[in-house]
Structure formats: C-alpha cells, structure tokens
Motif scaffolding. Structure first.
Motif, PDB file in Angstrom:
ATOM      1  N   VAL B  16       6.975  34.371  -8.592  1.00  0.00           N
ATOM      2  CA  VAL B  16       6.198  34.050  -9.990  1.00  0.00           C
ATOM      3  C   VAL B  16       5.085  35.092  -9.975  1.00  0.00           C
ATOM      4  O   VAL B  16       4.098  34.956  -8.893  1.00  0.00           O
ATOM      5  N   ASP B  19       0.575  34.990 -13.346  1.00  0.00           N
ATOM      6  CA  ASP B  19       0.445  33.443 -14.115  1.00  0.00           C
ATOM      7  C   ASP B  19       1.912  33.182 -14.797  1.00  0.00           C
ATOM      8  O   ASP B  19       1.847  32.581 -15.731  1.00  0.00           O
ATOM      9  N   GLY B  20       3.026  33.758 -14.231  1.00  0.00           N
ATOM     10  CA  GLY B  20       4.174  33.373 -14.931  1.00  0.00           C
ATOM     11  C   GLY B  20       4.672  34.359 -15.859  1.00  0.00           C
ATOM     12  O   GLY B  20       5.769  34.172 -16.545  1.00  0.00           O
ATOM     13  N   VAL B  23       8.567  36.392 -13.690  1.00  0.00           N
ATOM     14  CA  VAL B  23       9.484  35.415 -12.825  1.00  0.00           C
ATOM     15  C   VAL B  23      10.692  36.010 -12.493  1.00  0.00           C
ATOM     16  O   VAL B  23      11.729  36.519 -13.268  1.00  0.00           O
ATOM     17  N   HIS B  25      14.090  36.021  -9.489  1.00  0.00           N
ATOM     18  CA  HIS B  25      15.023  35.200  -8.360  1.00  0.00           C
ATOM     19  C   HIS B  25      15.621  36.455  -7.444  1.00  0.00           C
ATOM     20  O   HIS B  25      15.876  37.590  -7.987  1.00  0.00           O
ATOM     21  N   LEU B  37      15.995  40.033  -9.692  1.00  0.00           N
ATOM     22  CA  LEU B  37      16.556  39.727 -10.921  1.00  0.00           C
ATOM     23  C   LEU B  37      15.425  38.943 -11.757  1.00  0.00           C
ATOM     24  O   LEU B  37      15.059  37.752 -11.562  1.00  0.00           O
ATOM     25  N   GLY B  38      15.133  39.465 -12.787  1.00  0.00           N
ATOM     26  CA  GLY B  38      13.760  38.695 -13.364  1.00  0.00           C
ATOM     27  C   GLY B  38      13.642  39.200 -14.793  1.00  0.00           C
ATOM     28  O   GLY B  38      14.355  39.595 -15.414  1.00  0.00           O
ATOM     29  N   VAL B  39      12.378  38.212 -15.276  1.00  0.00           N
ATOM     30  CA  VAL B  39      12.163  38.109 -16.706  1.00  0.00           C
ATOM     31  C   VAL B  39      10.547  38.739 -16.801  1.00  0.00           C
ATOM     32  O   VAL B  39      10.013  38.068 -16.083  1.00  0.00           O
ATOM     33  N   LEU B  41       7.623  38.446 -19.880  1.00  0.00           N
ATOM     34  CA  LEU B  41       7.343  38.092 -21.002  1.00  0.00           C
ATOM     35  C   LEU B  41       6.488  39.048 -21.660  1.00  0.00           C
ATOM     36  O   LEU B  41       5.824  40.015 -21.073  1.00  0.00           O
ATOM     37  N   GLU B  56      15.959  48.589 -13.547  1.00  0.00           N
ATOM     38  CA  GLU B  56      17.121  48.673 -14.753  1.00  0.00           C
ATOM     39  C   GLU B  56      16.738  47.454 -15.601  1.00  0.00           C
ATOM     40  O   GLU B  56      16.507  46.328 -15.350  1.00  0.00           O
ATOM     41  N   ASN B  58      17.882  45.296 -18.819  1.00  0.00           N
ATOM     42  CA  ASN B  58      19.100  44.815 -19.260  1.00  0.00           C
ATOM     43  C   ASN B  58      18.730  44.108 -20.711  1.00  0.00           C
ATOM     44  O   ASN B  58      19.925  43.606 -21.110  1.00  0.00           O
ATOM     45  N   THR B  96      10.812  40.488 -24.713  1.00  0.00           N
ATOM     46  CA  THR B  96      10.954  39.853 -23.350  1.00  0.00           C
ATOM     47  C   THR B  96      12.132  40.550 -22.754  1.00  0.00           C
ATOM     48  O   THR B  96      13.178  40.742 -23.221  1.00  0.00           O
ATOM     49  N   ASP B  98      14.538  41.621 -19.404  1.00  0.00           N
ATOM     50  CA  ASP B  98      15.455  41.280 -18.231  1.00  0.00           C
ATOM     51  C   ASP B  98      15.788  42.349 -17.503  1.00  0.00           C
ATOM     52  O   ASP B  98      16.027  43.530 -18.007  1.00  0.00           O
ATOM     53  N   VAL B 100      16.531  44.165 -13.368  1.00  0.00           N
ATOM     54  CA  VAL B 100      17.136  44.075 -12.016  1.00  0.00           C
ATOM     55  C   VAL B 100      15.972  45.022 -11.288  1.00  0.00           C
ATOM     56  O   VAL B 100      16.023  46.376 -11.642  1.00  0.00           O
TER      57      VAL B 100
END
Lengths: 104, 104
Positions: B16, B19-20, B23, B25, B37-39, B41, B56, B58, B96, B98, B100
């Motif tokens: 994280v 402050d998020g 995020v 993994h 692999l993340g997001v 915002l 990358e 997505n 938002t 996505d 990699v």
C-alpha cells in the motif's frame, strides 16, 4: 498460515470497491476455484455476499458485525470469520487489512 | 496482451502506497523474477525507482512525465513506458489504472 499461494493464475485486472477503500486481485487455483486477495483501508463499510464467504485476515485489524447479530467482534492477523450467502457484514477497519476471501 | 499470469506464486500481503492511492500484490515467476500487479486510483503522484521499471498499463488512463523531461505523455490500456533506475516519474491518473510493473 502460509504467506503465499503457489502454482496459481492471477488476473491482471484488479477489483476496486468503495472508491478504492477495498482493492483486490483474483487468484484461480488448479482445481478452478477462485479466491480474492485484497486490502481494505481504514474505513467503515458494508459488504454484501452472494456465495458464502470465509474472510481470512492476514494483516491489520478490524471490527466486524454480521447481519442479524448485535455484537461486534475484533479480527486481526491469523483469524478468520464466516459470512453466510445472500447476507452482509459491516466492517470497521482500524488498521489496513490484508485478506483472502474464500468463496462457496 | 494476456489478461492473466499462469503458474505463478502470489504473496498474500499487499503493498500500500500513498495512503492507498496505489495498492499492489507481488507475483513471483518460476524463474524467480518478481513483478507487481496493482491499481492506482485517480490522483497525482510521484514514484521513485530503484531498479529500472517497465510499467505496463492494462486499464484506465494516465499522464506521465519522466524525471528530466518536459513533456507529459498519455498512456492507456495496451501501452507501456520505461523508467530508468534511480529515477522518478510523475503520474496523473485520470481513470483508475491497472498496471503490471516489471523490474530490472
């Protein structure tokens, strides 16, 4: 408790709920079952369930109240709770939670 | 572009940042290489790099300016950009994202 999943498929696209208070990624196992691996930031949220769920908490801390119950219970790393299908639960995240959601 | 990674290990604990606003993994491949692999915002953030990275994209859309460059460039799903090591980039996420992140 293991800290990782091995030999799995992970979807590149994340799942974003509640304006990003909850972000997860979907993991698919060799037997076709799916789990989601996610983070919930400090917040008070209500999640609805379709299938029954087991919420495995791997980090952080939260208070949870299942639909129809009066009492809040506290869950921290190493604990889990069950949620019936077609139900809901309220969650107050006091410290950012890492979770794995098991379905069915 | 594939939509998933197969036969990988994924760490249960998320990463994280800001402050998020970001995020991710961590995914580990059979050869030991790691990707995240993340997001991200909608937000305006500056990321620092240690190792060189390939980002990358997505999903979503963002404007990016690498350290030392004047121009902003727009990246959407299906595109990627390279960031040198020990450097940084500014990112304005308009939808938002996505992503990699490939290292090294």
């Amino acid at each position: 408790m293991t800290t990782q999943f091995d030999n799995v498929t992970v979807l590149k696209k994340g799942n974003v709920y509640f304006d990003g208070k909850c972000v997860s990624h979907t993991v698919i196992f060799a037997d076709g079952t799916k789990k989601t691996l996610g983070v919930i930031l400090p917040s008070s949220l209500t999640f609805n369930t379709g299938a029954p769920e087991i919420m495995e908490i791997n980090g952080g801390s939260c208070n949870v109240r299942l639909k129809g119950e009066d009492a809040w219970k506290t869950y921290a790393a190493g604990t889990s709770f069950n949620v019936p299908g077609d139900s809901s639960f309220e969650i107050e995240v006091t410290e950012t939670v890492d979770y794995v959601c098991h379905f069915g």
